[in-house]
Design an enzyme around this catalytic site. Structure first.
Site: not given
Ligand code: ZN
Length: 174
Positions: A47, A52, A94-95, A136-137, A140
């Site tokens: 995701g 991000q 997480c990226l 989670h997203e 963000h």
């Molecule tokens: Zn993340």
């Protein structure tokens, strides 16, 4: 279509609250396509949220690649309407926090409302990995990272891990 740079901690843009998408136009379609390109280029991500990649808009793309097949989900202006009483603890990464993983407690099931890329409203009950990923997203979009749920000590460790990870990556390039 292009692969964009993913911001990593401690970039302050990850802590901003994103604003609603109002125009469902070609520009939005391009951002979504770039986000999928960026997600797939990451190799292990499932995701990605627009903040991000430095865009402060409420856009999320998800692909859990179930059974090895692409399954693209685009969530514009997603909102959690209700959550189940039962929680579970799962390991998250997480990226934007490469190289660090930790256990986070979240609701098992969430009812979510969002618009697709054409502005069509969708309402769905999500469970399992999709439920965790959506929570989670959406975090963000509100400037919340999964490490914000951890102790100060663990959060400090996450920052150290990312620094170390980036140092190794840079050495590989040189
Ligand atoms: Zn993340």
């Amino acid at each position: 279509m292009s692969v964009l740079d993913i911001l990593t901690i401690p970039d302050k843009r990850l802590k901003h609250k994103s604003s609603d998408v109002r125009d469902f136009d070609e520009k939005l379609e391009k951002i979504v396509a770039d986000m999928f390109d960026t997600l797939y280029a990451s190799g292990n991500g499932i995701g990605l949220a627009a903040p991000q990649i430095g865009i402060s808009k409420r856009i999320v793309v998800i692909d859990l690649k179930e059974e090895g097949k692409q399954n693209q989900i685009v969530l514009i202006n997603p909102k959690i309407i209700s959550t189940s009483d039962e929680n579970s603890i799962n390991q998250e990464g997480c990226l934007s926090i490469p190289g660090y993983y930790a256990d986070v407690e979240r609701s098992n099931e969430v009812r979510v409302e969002w618009s697709d890329v054409n502005g069509k409203k969708i309402k769905k009950k999500c469970s399992g990995l999709l439920s965790i990923c959506i929570q989670h997203e959406i975090d963000h979009l509100d400037g919340i990272l999964f490490i914000d749920y951890l102790s100060n000590l663990k959060r400090k460790r996450a920052f150290e891990k990312v620094k170390k990870y980036q140092k190794i990556q840079n050495e590989k390039i040189e």
